[in-house]
Enzyme design. Structure first.
Site, mmCIF file in Angstrom:
data_model
loop_
_atom_site.group_PDB
_atom_site.id
_atom_site.type_symbol
_atom_site.label_atom_id
_atom_site.label_comp_id
_atom_site.label_asym_id
_atom_site.label_seq_id
_atom_site.Cartn_x
_atom_site.Cartn_y
_atom_site.Cartn_z
ATOM 1 N N ASP A 113 0.475 -1.046 -0.111
ATOM 2 C CA ASP A 113 0.285 -0.093 -0.039
ATOM 3 C C ASP A 113 1.103 1.474 0.176
ATOM 4 O O ASP A 113 1.764 1.744 0.669
ATOM 5 C CB ASP A 113 -0.868 -0.169 0.853
ATOM 6 C CG ASP A 113 -1.634 0.922 1.240
ATOM 7 O OD1 ASP A 113 -2.344 1.427 0.137
ATOM 8 O OD2 ASP A 113 -2.570 1.212 1.860
ATOM 9 N N HIS A 120 -3.893 14.306 0.243
ATOM 10 C CA HIS A 120 -3.898 13.574 1.964
ATOM 11 C C HIS A 120 -2.683 13.494 2.534
ATOM 12 O O HIS A 120 -2.859 13.290 4.110
ATOM 13 C CB HIS A 120 -3.934 11.367 1.258
ATOM 14 C CG HIS A 120 -4.533 10.640 2.709
ATOM 15 N ND1 HIS A 120 -4.881 10.756 3.412
ATOM 16 C CD2 HIS A 120 -3.262 9.727 2.524
ATOM 17 C CE1 HIS A 120 -4.523 9.889 4.282
ATOM 18 N NE2 HIS A 120 -3.791 9.711 3.779
ATOM 19 N N GLU A 186 -10.597 4.224 3.508
ATOM 20 C CA GLU A 186 -9.606 4.806 2.972
ATOM 21 C C GLU A 186 -10.375 4.258 2.007
ATOM 22 O O GLU A 186 -10.248 3.183 0.895
ATOM 23 C CB GLU A 186 -7.848 4.262 2.880
ATOM 24 C CG GLU A 186 -7.770 5.116 4.254
ATOM 25 C CD GLU A 186 -6.152 4.977 4.771
ATOM 26 O OE1 GLU A 186 -5.295 5.817 5.520
ATOM 27 O OE2 GLU A 186 -5.975 4.188 3.760
ATOM 28 N N GLU A 188 -9.377 3.940 -2.347
ATOM 29 C CA GLU A 188 -8.775 3.776 -3.187
ATOM 30 C C GLU A 188 -8.572 3.265 -4.107
ATOM 31 O O GLU A 188 -9.611 2.737 -4.080
ATOM 32 C CB GLU A 188 -7.401 2.993 -2.308
ATOM 33 C CG GLU A 188 -7.258 3.362 -0.626
ATOM 34 C CD GLU A 188 -5.471 3.099 0.350
ATOM 35 O OE1 GLU A 188 -4.793 2.726 -0.526
ATOM 36 O OE2 GLU A 188 -5.602 2.507 1.171
ATOM 37 N N ASP A 220 -8.952 0.004 1.982
ATOM 38 C CA ASP A 220 -7.773 -0.206 3.126
ATOM 39 C C ASP A 220 -8.346 0.164 4.079
ATOM 40 O O ASP A 220 -8.465 2.065 4.877
ATOM 41 C CB ASP A 220 -7.092 0.935 2.841
ATOM 42 C CG ASP A 220 -5.289 0.766 3.680
ATOM 43 O OD1 ASP A 220 -5.884 -0.367 4.549
ATOM 44 O OD2 ASP A 220 -5.083 1.618 3.989
ATOM 45 N N ARG A 224 -7.652 3.767 13.898
ATOM 46 C CA ARG A 224 -7.078 4.431 13.680
ATOM 47 C C ARG A 224 -6.175 4.480 15.120
ATOM 48 O O ARG A 224 -4.926 4.680 15.417
ATOM 49 C CB ARG A 224 -7.558 6.106 13.559
ATOM 50 C CG ARG A 224 -8.079 6.288 12.334
ATOM 51 C CD ARG A 224 -7.127 6.557 11.306
ATOM 52 N NE ARG A 224 -7.635 6.896 9.495
ATOM 53 C CZ ARG A 224 -6.706 6.740 8.370
ATOM 54 N NH1 ARG A 224 -5.112 5.915 8.989
ATOM 55 N NH2 ARG A 224 -7.515 6.899 7.343
ATOM 56 N N GLN A 227 -3.675 2.362 15.237
ATOM 57 C CA GLN A 227 -2.625 1.965 14.071
ATOM 58 C C GLN A 227 -1.605 3.571 14.792
ATOM 59 O O GLN A 227 -0.469 3.552 14.993
ATOM 60 C CB GLN A 227 -2.823 3.192 12.913
ATOM 61 C CG GLN A 227 -1.889 3.551 11.727
ATOM 62 C CD GLN A 227 -2.821 4.376 10.805
ATOM 63 O OE1 GLN A 227 -3.754 4.193 10.722
ATOM 64 N NE2 GLN A 227 -1.372 4.785 9.998
ATOM 65 N N LYS A 240 -3.971 -2.121 10.424
ATOM 66 C CA LYS A 240 -4.186 -1.924 8.401
ATOM 67 C C LYS A 240 -4.462 -3.456 8.186
ATOM 68 O O LYS A 240 -5.350 -3.899 7.299
ATOM 69 C CB LYS A 240 -3.203 -1.310 7.671
ATOM 70 C CG LYS A 240 -2.488 0.415 8.012
ATOM 71 C CD LYS A 240 -3.799 0.847 7.181
ATOM 72 C CE LYS A 240 -3.485 2.150 7.000
ATOM 73 N NZ LYS A 240 -3.725 3.445 6.083
ATOM 74 N N THR A 244 -8.830 -5.537 3.742
ATOM 75 C CA THR A 244 -8.458 -4.779 2.768
ATOM 76 C C THR A 244 -9.740 -4.850 1.487
ATOM 77 O O THR A 244 -9.687 -6.677 1.016
ATOM 78 C CB THR A 244 -7.304 -4.656 2.394
ATOM 79 O OG1 THR A 244 -6.580 -4.220 2.734
ATOM 80 C CG2 THR A 244 -7.429 -4.131 1.116
ATOM 81 N N GLU A 349 -9.635 12.646 7.185
ATOM 82 C CA GLU A 349 -9.740 13.860 6.660
ATOM 83 C C GLU A 349 -10.889 14.614 7.145
ATOM 84 O O GLU A 349 -11.413 16.334 7.369
ATOM 85 C CB GLU A 349 -8.654 14.071 5.513
ATOM 86 C CG GLU A 349 -7.751 13.512 5.342
ATOM 87 C CD GLU A 349 -7.820 13.384 3.917
ATOM 88 O OE1 GLU A 349 -7.295 13.925 3.114
ATOM 89 O OE2 GLU A 349 -7.945 11.313 3.543
#
Length: 401
Positions: A113, A120, A186, A188, A220, A224, A227, A240, A244, A349
């Site tokens: 990844d 971002h 996420e 992607e 993904d 948080r 992480q 993570k 996925t 975000e």
């Protein structure tokens, strides 16, 4: 534009399906409108020279066959589906999409990844380092990435169980264990490798089309809080690796020729192996328009054309040290975000670290709650002003077990 129109003869994405009467018999399929073509059966009926490869239960044999075969098969498929003289035979091998079960379309070898969106990366830097530089010093000199867990790549529709792990709230002296409280997504784009490469031989920018078969939408999922506690100093791990999600449809690169665009202007001269300014290197950007829905409500529309690093540069960097490619390798773009608020591809975000929750009909959302369903869709410009659809990625959050 209807979903059916997004999957016409200029698209023809590949997947793997089974039918209720034979649930254990997986077959290669191509989506055409609201139907699925049984590719292996059609190849046998038309006497295709590639019938053996096309009768496999996954995409991997076709991926490994190489670009000349990919192009020959694509030309055959277009003929079978558009030639009036072949319509009757082809129709016998078309099945309603609503009546089949879709599966993970290929066996994932390795998973990488990346972190390729300047918007971002800048947003994340400002959230976590408000008094420092938003981007790290290396960011505009190489595509940053990490190796993920191939075994937890799942097909769209697979539920996502809320992960558990260590997290350290700011007001606690020691970490605690439990379900993630800051579960995120996420948006992607994933790239699927077909032709392998030899160990010790890097793949240059010009080798991208010879090695990469196609693209897929990818979510993904990210814990948080897990992480944030674990990633120093070696990067993402358990926050993570729990899931996925990818689309059941892989869109061939050849279907996206009309969507090719130049990437954004680079701010620093690139080292030769990453420099795509040469005339012989085709435009590496892709004009993909992504939509993110949470419980059926559109919350973001990230534009892939804004990505600073291209898929060809990512492939070149991933192999520049001599690392080999394997058939079925999957690498992802990293979160796709644009310059506007509505173009941010993660809740981190969109809610600015949870401090500005989204307001939805069912209540506020800083991060995902149990029962929430996230759906990614996308389209790209096609030939003659048409559109090419990418298969959706959908996943619902289940409580921790």
């Amino acid at each position: 534009m209807s979903d059916s129109a997004l999957f016409g003869p200029d698209n023809l994405p590949y997947g793997v399906f089974s039918t209720p009467d034979r649930p254990g018999h997986r077959r290669l399929g191509v989506r055409f409108g609201d139907d699925v073509l049984d590719v292996g059966a059609a190849a046998a009926a038309f006497g295709s020279a590639h019938a053996e490869v096309l009768r496999a239960p996954s995409l991997n044999p076709l991926l490994a066959a190489g670009r000349p075969v990919w192009q020959e098969v694509r030309a055959e498929l277009r003929g079978w589906l558009t030639d009036e003289a072949l319509r009757e035979t082809t129709a016998r091998h078309l099945l309603p999409l609503s009546g089949v079960q879709l599966h993970l379309p290929f066996e994932v070898a390795d998973y990488v990844d990346f972190y390729a969106s300047e918007h971002h990366a800048t947003n994340v830097g400002r959230i976590f380092r408000p008094d420092g530089e938003a981007l790290t010093p290396n960011w505009k000199h190489l595509p940053i990435g990490y190796h993920g867990r191939a075994g937890t790549v799942v097909v769209s529709g697979t539920p996502v169980v809320r992960p558990q792990g260590q997290r350290k709230p700011p007001n606690e002296p020691v970490p605690v264990f439990g379900p993630s409280r800051r579960l995120d997504i996420e948006a992607e784009v994933g790239f699927v490798v077909g032709t392998p490469s030899e160990l010790g031989r890097p793949v240059g920018l010009a080798g991208f089309r010879d090695h990469v078969f196609g693209v897929t939408l990818l979510n993904d999922w990210s814990a948080r809080d897990i992480q944030a506690w674990e990633y120093v100093p070696l990067g993402p791990f358990l926050g993570k690796s729990f899931a996925t999600s990818v689309s059941p449809w892989i869109t061939p690169l050849d279907a996206l020729d009309a969507a090719r665009v130049a990437p954004p202007q680079r701010d620093f001269p690139l080292l030769p192996y990453l420099d795509d300014a040469a005339e012989e290197v085709e435009p590496g950007g892709l004009d993909l328009r992504i939509t993110v829905e949470l419980n059926g409500h559109v919350i973001a529309e990230p534009p892939f054309a804004t990505m600073y690093w291209t898929a060809a540069q990512q492939l070149a960097h991933m192999t520049v040290n001599g690392a080999s490619l394997r058939t079925g390798d999957l690498y992802a773009s990293g979160t796709v975000s644009g310059p506007e608020h509505k173009q941010r591809g993660s809740l981190l975000e969109l809610t600015w670290g949870g401090r500005e929750p989204l307001t939805l009909p069912e209540g506020e959302r800083a991060f995902l709650e149990d029962g929430d369903e996230v759906t990614l869709t996308a389209w790209a410009p096609g030939p003659g002003g048409g559109r090419i659809g990418l298969g959706e990625v959908r996943g619902r959050v289940l409580p921790s077990e």
